[in-house]
Design a protein around this motif. Structure first.
Motif, PDB file in Angstrom:
ATOM      1  N   VAL A   1       0.798  -1.052  -0.004  1.00 27.05           N
ATOM      2  CA  VAL A   1      -0.053  -0.013  -0.164  1.00 27.05           C
ATOM      3  C   VAL A   1       1.001   1.380  -0.017  1.00 27.05           C
ATOM      4  CG1 VAL A   1      -1.658   1.212   1.268  1.00 27.05           C
ATOM      5  CG2 VAL A   1      -2.175  -0.877   1.038  1.00 27.05           C
ATOM      6  N   HIS A   2       2.008   1.273   0.939  1.00 25.32           N
ATOM      7  CA  HIS A   2       2.833   2.451   0.876  1.00 25.32           C
ATOM      8  C   HIS A   2       3.531   2.651  -0.402  1.00 25.32           C
ATOM      9  CE1 HIS A   2       4.660   5.710   2.771  1.00 25.32           C
ATOM     10  NE2 HIS A   2       5.940   5.239   2.833  1.00 25.32           N
ATOM     11  N   ALA A   3       4.028   1.556  -1.067  1.00 22.75           N
ATOM     12  CA  ALA A   3       4.678   1.600  -2.169  1.00 22.75           C
ATOM     13  C   ALA A   3       3.952   2.371  -3.508  1.00 22.75           C
ATOM     14  CB  ALA A   3       5.554   0.326  -2.638  1.00 22.75           C
ATOM     15  N   LEU A   4       2.701   1.645  -3.366  1.00 19.62           N
ATOM     16  CA  LEU A   4       1.615   2.062  -4.582  1.00 19.62           C
ATOM     17  C   LEU A   4       1.260   3.557  -4.288  1.00 19.62           C
ATOM     18  CD1 LEU A   4       0.134   1.170  -6.926  1.00 19.62           C
ATOM     19  CD2 LEU A   4      -1.622   0.433  -5.414  1.00 19.62           C
ATOM     20  N   ASP A   5       1.311   3.797  -3.137  1.00 22.41           N
ATOM     21  CA  ASP A   5       0.888   5.388  -2.918  1.00 22.41           C
ATOM     22  C   ASP A   5       1.956   6.242  -3.116  1.00 22.41           C
ATOM     23  OD1 ASP A   5      -1.183   7.231  -1.774  1.00 22.41           O
ATOM     24  OD2 ASP A   5       0.232   7.544  -0.011  1.00 22.41           O
ATOM     25  N   MET A   6       3.213   5.856  -3.009  1.00 21.54           N
ATOM     26  CA  MET A   6       4.317   6.810  -3.212  1.00 21.54           C
ATOM     27  C   MET A   6       4.584   6.788  -4.685  1.00 21.54           C
ATOM     28  SD  MET A   6       7.374   5.829  -0.426  1.00 21.54           S
ATOM     29  CE  MET A   6       7.512   4.500  -0.743  1.00 21.54           C
ATOM     30  N   SER A   7       4.216   5.790  -5.381  1.00 22.64           N
ATOM     31  CA  SER A   7       4.241   5.787  -6.946  1.00 22.64           C
ATOM     32  C   SER A   7       3.352   6.629  -7.442  1.00 22.64           C
ATOM     33  CB  SER A   7       4.206   4.411  -7.527  1.00 22.64           C
ATOM     34  OG  SER A   7       3.053   3.667  -7.595  1.00 22.64           O
ATOM     35  N   ASP A   8       1.897   6.442  -6.909  1.00 23.06           N
ATOM     36  CA  ASP A   8       0.992   7.274  -7.702  1.00 23.06           C
ATOM     37  C   ASP A   8       1.032   8.828  -7.156  1.00 23.06           C
ATOM     38  OD1 ASP A   8      -0.567   4.967  -8.201  1.00 23.06           O
ATOM     39  OD2 ASP A   8      -1.922   5.073  -6.740  1.00 23.06           O
ATOM     40  N   ARG A   9       1.663   8.970  -5.896  1.00 21.27           N
ATOM     41  CA  ARG A   9       1.456  10.612  -5.603  1.00 21.27           C
ATOM     42  C   ARG A   9       3.049  11.256  -5.528  1.00 21.27           C
ATOM     43  NH1 ARG A   9      -2.159  11.882  -0.482  1.00 21.27           N
ATOM     44  NH2 ARG A   9      -1.331   9.960   0.286  1.00 21.27           N
ATOM     45  N   ASN A  10       3.816  10.343  -6.153  1.00 21.47           N
ATOM     46  CA  ASN A  10       5.444  10.825  -6.516  1.00 21.47           C
ATOM     47  C   ASN A  10       6.059  11.531  -5.308  1.00 21.47           C
ATOM     48  OD1 ASN A  10       7.580  11.306  -8.136  1.00 21.47           O
ATOM     49  ND2 ASN A  10       6.900  13.283  -8.695  1.00 21.47           N
ATOM     50  N   TYR A  11       6.282  10.755  -4.337  1.00 23.46           N
ATOM     51  CA  TYR A  11       6.976  11.057  -3.194  1.00 23.46           C
ATOM     52  C   TYR A  11       7.905   9.786  -2.704  1.00 23.46           C
ATOM     53  CZ  TYR A  11       3.419   8.903   0.023  1.00 23.46           C
ATOM     54  OH  TYR A  11       2.564   8.158   0.861  1.00 23.46           O
ATOM     55  N   LEU A  12       8.621  10.151  -1.569  1.00 17.99           N
ATOM     56  CA  LEU A  12       9.547   8.825  -1.136  1.00 17.99           C
ATOM     57  C   LEU A  12       9.848   9.337   0.363  1.00 17.99           C
ATOM     58  CD1 LEU A  12      11.037   6.330  -2.060  1.00 17.99           C
ATOM     59  CD2 LEU A  12      13.175   7.703  -2.045  1.00 17.99           C
ATOM     60  N   ALA A  13       8.923   8.639   1.192  1.00 19.14           N
ATOM     61  CA  ALA A  13       8.913   9.271   2.709  1.00 19.14           C
ATOM     62  C   ALA A  13       8.531   7.606   3.355  1.00 19.14           C
ATOM     63  CB  ALA A  13       8.145  10.327   2.915  1.00 19.14           C
ATOM     64  N   HIS A  14       8.681   7.824   4.888  1.00 21.77           N
ATOM     65  CA  HIS A  14       8.297   6.797   5.676  1.00 21.77           C
ATOM     66  C   HIS A  14       6.764   7.265   6.056  1.00 21.77           C
ATOM     67  CE1 HIS A  14      11.902   4.375   6.460  1.00 21.77           C
ATOM     68  NE2 HIS A  14      12.542   5.560   6.114  1.00 21.77           N
ATOM     69  N   ARG A  15       6.561   8.600   5.871  1.00 17.49           N
ATOM     70  CA  ARG A  15       5.073   8.605   6.152  1.00 17.49           C
ATOM     71  C   ARG A  15       4.213   9.269   5.127  1.00 17.49           C
ATOM     72  NH1 ARG A  15       3.537  10.070  11.785  1.00 17.49           N
ATOM     73  NH2 ARG A  15       5.081   9.702  13.364  1.00 17.49           N
ATOM     74  N   ASP A  16       3.084   8.817   4.803  1.00 14.03           N
ATOM     75  CA  ASP A  16       2.459   9.400   3.643  1.00 14.03           C
ATOM     76  C   ASP A  16       1.962  10.788   3.971  1.00 14.03           C
ATOM     77  OD1 ASP A  16      -0.040   9.603   5.181  1.00 14.03           O
ATOM     78  OD2 ASP A  16      -0.938   7.731   4.411  1.00 14.03           O
ATOM     79  N   PRO A  17       1.332  11.671   2.807  1.00 16.33           N
ATOM     80  CA  PRO A  17       0.992  12.968   3.214  1.00 16.33           C
ATOM     81  C   PRO A  17       0.057  13.281   4.486  1.00 16.33           C
ATOM     82  CG  PRO A  17       1.212  12.668   1.042  1.00 16.33           C
ATOM     83  CD  PRO A  17       1.210  11.239   1.556  1.00 16.33           C
ATOM     84  N   GLU A  18      -0.775  12.341   4.571  1.00 17.05           N
ATOM     85  CA  GLU A  18      -1.596  12.406   5.788  1.00 17.05           C
ATOM     86  C   GLU A  18      -1.100  12.218   7.043  1.00 17.05           C
ATOM     87  OE1 GLU A  18      -3.239  12.780   2.141  1.00 17.05           O
ATOM     88  OE2 GLU A  18      -2.463  10.730   2.622  1.00 17.05           O
ATOM     89  N   GLY A  19       0.313  11.652   7.246  1.00 15.53           N
ATOM     90  CA  GLY A  19       0.954  11.324   8.379  1.00 15.53           C
ATOM     91  C   GLY A  19       0.787  10.004   9.122  1.00 15.53           C
ATOM     92  N   ARG A  20       0.179   9.088   7.972  1.00 17.73           N
ATOM     93  CA  ARG A  20       0.142   7.620   8.654  1.00 17.73           C
ATOM     94  C   ARG A  20       1.524   7.037   8.451  1.00 17.73           C
ATOM     95  NH1 ARG A  20      -5.367   7.983   5.675  1.00 17.73           N
ATOM     96  NH2 ARG A  20      -4.022   8.202   3.793  1.00 17.73           N
ATOM     97  N   ASP A  21       2.116   6.404   9.478  1.00 16.89           N
ATOM     98  CA  ASP A  21       3.389   5.778   9.576  1.00 16.89           C
ATOM     99  C   ASP A  21       3.462   4.481   9.108  1.00 16.89           C
ATOM    100  OD1 ASP A  21       2.546   5.117  11.819  1.00 16.89           O
ATOM    101  OD2 ASP A  21       3.938   6.078  13.131  1.00 16.89           O
ATOM    102  N   HIS A  22       4.551   3.670   9.381  1.00 16.89           N
ATOM    103  CA  HIS A  22       4.535   2.407   8.997  1.00 16.89           C
ATOM    104  C   HIS A  22       3.644   1.470  10.082  1.00 16.89           C
ATOM    105  CE1 HIS A  22       7.313   2.499   5.854  1.00 16.89           C
ATOM    106  NE2 HIS A  22       8.098   3.325   6.638  1.00 16.89           N
ATOM    107  N   LEU A  23       3.970   1.989  11.367  1.00 11.96           N
ATOM    108  CA  LEU A  23       3.014   1.220  12.707  1.00 11.96           C
ATOM    109  C   LEU A  23       1.717   1.417  12.378  1.00 11.96           C
ATOM    110  CD1 LEU A  23       2.955  -0.257  15.105  1.00 11.96           C
ATOM    111  CD2 LEU A  23       3.194   1.619  16.191  1.00 11.96           C
TER     112      LEU A  23
END
Length: 303
Positions: free
Chosen positions: A124-146
């Motif tokens: 889910v995180h890899a797909l979201d990063m590819s969709d929204r063109n970013y690279l980070a441990h948190r998504d833009p909404e602040g959701r982290d790996h945990l």
């Protein structure tokens, strides 16, 4: 008994080969065949239907995960997007998992088991990063790996956790990806941490690049059956914990504020009313001798 790995920070100058050589790491083999102890959890949530199945997601996944406000929508739509993704490179995921465990085997470390819920969290995180063109441990909404671990793995009880996130050329093999991760000290350390027991891998290809996520977890136990996102009025669950761990208390914590909504020292928690946009995490405080740790379990929500 857990024997910790000693890691030399200078190893990042050598890349993964140096980081995993005997010159830089001292390791002792640990055992994972500990006995399991049983404990019971019973909690009640006002509202919601037992094992309620959310409606199917829309096919359009561009920016979809970022717009989801409720936990149920986020999990449901994200899962459907991953399952329908044509850009997921399963062969590279398999190859990378094999390379990770081969590197650990050379050090006498136990292999990491791939876990479906952790795979989904990573994908889910890899797909979201590819969709929204970013690279980070948190998504833009602040959701982290945990957050993602607790959202997508419905039976896990986690102690320690971590993740590696990297973007590499699409031509890279599993070994190439591993070597690239080894160039970073924190990523290299995650690969050989002896406290981790399980992993999930997500590899998504877009625009001649691979978005790669490895999610690591120290699984200290698990619920005997997956807890639904929106549980029924009352549901009892059994939890299996690693041998020396003994549960002390159970709790429900607000995932936004961290506020403890309910706590129980016995086998039952009092009801708590949740709205559709509310998300709480199940946690277990366990002890082994004089050591006390908090195990993070799945998140739940109202309908």
């Amino acid at each position: 008994m857990r024997i910790r790995t000693f890691f030399n920070p200078e190893s990042d100058k050598k890349g993964l080969t140096g980081a995993l050589s005997d010159d830089y790491v001292t390791v002792m083999l640990q055992r994972y065949d500990t006995l399991k102890s049983l404990s019971l959890l019973a909690f009640a949530v006002a509202g919601g239907a037992l094992l309620a199945a959310p409606a199917a997601a829309e096919a359009d996944c561009q920016h979809l995960r970022g717009s989801m406000s409720s936990l149920t929508d986020y999990v449901t739509h994200s899962t459907d997007c991953v399952e329908g993704a044509q850009s997921l490179i399963a062969d590279t995921e398999i190859a990378l998992a094999e390379e990770v465990n081969a590197a650990r085997e050379t050090l006498g470390l136990a292999p990491l088991q791939r876990r479906e819920g952790l795979d989904m969290a990573a994908r889910v995180h890899a797909l979201d990063m590819s969709d929204r063109n970013y690279l980070a441990h948190r998504d833009p909404e602040g959701r982290d790996h945990l957050y993602r671990i607790r959202a997508f793995d419905r039976s896990i009880l986690v102690g320690d956790f971590g993740a590696n996130v990297i973007k590499v050329p699409a031509r890279y093999s599993g070994r190439d990806i591993l070597n690239s991760m080894g160039q970073d000290e924190a990523n290299a350390f995650n690969l050989i941490r002896d406290s981790f027991t399980d992993m999930g891998i997500g590899v998504i290809e877009k625009d001649n690049a691979l978005y790669v996520v490895i999610t690591f977890a120290d699984v200290e136990g698990q619920l005997d059956q997956p807890v639904p996102l929106s549980p029924g009025a009352s549901q009892s669950l059994k939890a299996k914990l690693d041998g020396p761990l003994r549960p002390v208390k159970w709790a429900l914590n607000d995932m936004t504020t961290g506020e403890r909504l309910r706590i129980g020292h016995g086998q039952r928690l009092r009801p708590v009313r949740l709205g559709q946009d509310d998300a709480v995490g199940i946690s277990i405080v366990a002890e082994a001798g004089l050591t006390e740790i908090t195990l993070k379990g799945p998140m739940i929500t109202g309908r």
